[in-house]
Design an enzyme around this catalytic site. Structure first.
Site, PDB file in Angstrom:
ATOM      1  N   ASP A  59      48.763  10.556  12.097  1.00  0.00           N
ATOM      2  CA  ASP A  59      47.686   9.558  12.123  1.00  0.00           C
ATOM      3  C   ASP A  59      48.162   8.131  12.399  1.00  0.00           C
ATOM      4  OD1 ASP A  59      48.823   8.809   9.635  1.00  0.00           O
ATOM      5  OD2 ASP A  59      46.854   8.232   8.869  1.00  0.00           O
ATOM      6  N   GLU A  60      49.384   7.963  12.874  1.00  0.00           N
ATOM      7  CA  GLU A  60      49.834   6.582  13.118  1.00  0.00           C
ATOM      8  C   GLU A  60      50.712   6.488  14.351  1.00  0.00           C
ATOM      9  OE1 GLU A  60      52.893   4.975  10.403  1.00  0.00           O
ATOM     10  OE2 GLU A  60      52.996   6.995   9.572  1.00  0.00           O
TER      11      GLU A  60
ATOM     12  N   ASP B 201      47.202   2.808  12.018  1.00  0.00           N
ATOM     13  CA  ASP B 201      47.259   3.911  11.050  1.00  0.00           C
ATOM     14  C   ASP B 201      45.840   4.239  10.597  1.00  0.00           C
ATOM     15  OD1 ASP B 201      49.567   4.793   8.501  1.00  0.00           O
ATOM     16  OD2 ASP B 201      47.463   5.383   8.558  1.00  0.00           O
TER      17      ASP B 201
END
Ligand code: TTP
Ligand code: MG
Length: 451
Positions: free
Chosen positions: A147-148, A54
């Site tokens: 974003d992960e 993340d």
């Protein structure tokens, strides 16, 4: 196995210079090669291959990268359409600023913050770059959000001439030097634990949860750590004596089923460190939905309708959050004797609006209320499209733009005053509601696969 583990315990990896050297459980405290204290040591370090990665303060990190004058300042990304904080850098977080906080509150907490308007196109592009680098590590990359992602690195040792842990540490460095932002990594043997681990030591973290320690580690944590267990579900579990994850370990499955519906057995498994979900690459969001198992089985339209409304609000909120709109609306029902029924209708254009989901859903529901008793109800939107294509209405439908403006205004109010206050106001427009019937046995948020 023991031998391999006890061999691994003596390897210590420097996350700055990547020097891999011998050490014991606590020594050395600094890397003998570069002096960095950022050392990774764990008895199962080289035996684990499931990672959750993340990015740290993602939008804010990108803005700081692009404007170094912001580096040592508290930065808030927000003030977009919805008047809330998208994210705050870690300096701003020390003032108490958090994602989803109304901007005025954030600026009260941190008046000197620099506010930057979100630039989604830029963030999406960086998210893509990060993902491409992830895909160089393994084909098994399952993106969860911008974003992960989960990564399964099993079998990649030969390719990278290194264990997954070392490959991941190299990756974290590469993201910093090539993209200019940072990530936190969780390494374990199961998705749930990898996700928990990546959150443990943010920013620039690298945490490992091994098989030997997983159950004991979880036992002392609050049940709210389990994905999908929000505040309401946690309170319900606590009232039944399940406050810590450890309390769930030996719980009779029937009890958990009563409290959490079909999610019950999953809770018990997670408490025992069991999470069989695999990493599924390229999983696309195909639908957005919410459902709930009712406290008591219901048959009458008038009783089911208010429950449906709340689920429509929830689904609408999820659509808006994920920047999606759906054109096919599907009602899901499960009868008291566990038969599943789905009924769908297609709208003239995609929607994000609770009121439109509800209008379509209640027509479908009305037709199914012919005496059968239902134990579960859900509403979903599929056939997904970007929000720009949604809710324009046309000459024959002048109501939709009005609804859109109204829901937009309500969303802003919710952002300022919280869901509860505004939810009540809206529900007043509904016909008679049966409060008991509307509470859920199975918290709908628990249905989110990776929430
Ligand atoms: P997160 O990964 O939840 O947050 P983050 O990367 O900013 O911070 P952390 O270090 O804790 O991971 O979300 C990724 C991005 O998604 C975030 O930078 C901004 C956006 N976002 C919103 O727009 N609204 C929200 O409520 C949240 C939680 C995130
Ligand atoms: Mg993040």
């Amino acid at each position: 196995m023991t031998e391999r583990l006890s061999g691994a315990v003596r390897r210590v990896l420097c996350r700055d210079c990547l020097n891999d050297h011998d050490g014991d459980v606590t020594e050395p405290r600094r890397c003998p090669a570069c002096g960095s204290p950022r050392l990774l040591r764990h008895p199962e370090r080289d035996a684990l291959s499931l990672a959750h990665i993340d990015c740290d303060a993602f939008y804010a990190a990108i803005e700081k990268r692009d404007d170094p004058s912001l580096l040592d300042k508290p930065v808030i990304i927000g003030g977009g359409r919805r008047g809330v904080v998208s994210t705050a850098c870690y300096i701003a977080r020390t003032y108490g600023v958090r994602s989803a906080m109304p901007m005025f509150k954030a600026l009260k907490a941190c008046p000197e913050a620099v506010v930057v308007k979100p630039d989604m196109a830029k963030y999406v592009a960086v998210g893509r770059q990060v993902r491409l680098l992830m895909q160089e590590l393994t084909p098994l990359v399952e993106p969860i959000s911008i974003d992960e992602a989960f990564l399964d690195l099993s079998g990649t040792q030969l390719l990278h001439h290194a264990s997954p842990a070392i490959t991941l540490a190299r990756f974290a460095r590469r993201i910093e030097t090539e993209i200019g932002i940072s990530v936190s990594i969780g390494l374990s043997y199961a998705k749930f634990l990898a996700k928990v681990a990546s959150d443990m030591d943010k920013p620039r973290g690298f945490s490992v949860i091994g098989r030997a320690e997983a159950v004991a580690f979880l036992a002392a944590k609050p049940v709210g750590l389990i994905p999908g267990i929000g505040q309401a579900s946690a309170a319900k579990l606590a009232a039944a004596g399940f406050r810590l994850i450890g309390d769930l370990r030996e719980a009779p499955v029937e009890n958990l089923f009563r409290l959490a519906g079909r999610d019950g057995p999953r809770l018990k498994n997670l408490a025992n460190g069991i999470d069989p979900r695999r990493v599924t690459p390229d999983r696309e969001t195909k639908s957005v939905s919410s459902e709930t198992t009712l406290d008591v089985d219901l048959a009458r339209f008038e009783e089911l309708e208010p429950v449906l409304w709340r689920l429509c609000e929830k689904t609408s909120k999820r659509l808006k959050h994920q920047e999606l709109a759906g054109r096919t609306i599907t009602l899901k029902l499960k009868t008291a004797d566990f038969h599943s029924i789905t009924r769908a209708s297609r709208l003239p254009e995609p929607t994000q609006l609770a009121a439109r989901l509800f209008a379509a859903g209640r027509e479908l529901l009305r037709r199914e209320c012919t005496g059968a008793r239902y134990r579960l109800i859900g509403i979903g939107a599929s056939d997904l499209a970007p929000p720009e294509d949604a809710d324009h209405g046309d000459l024959a439908d002048v109501a939709t733009p009005r609804l859109k403006a109204m829901e937009g205004a309500l969303d802003s109010l919710r952002a300022r005053f919280g869901d509860a206050a505004i939810g009540k106001g809206l529900s007043l427009r509904l016909p008679r509601r049966s409060e008991g019937a509307a509470t859920s046995r199975n918290p709908p948020e628990a249905e989110d696969p990776d929430a």
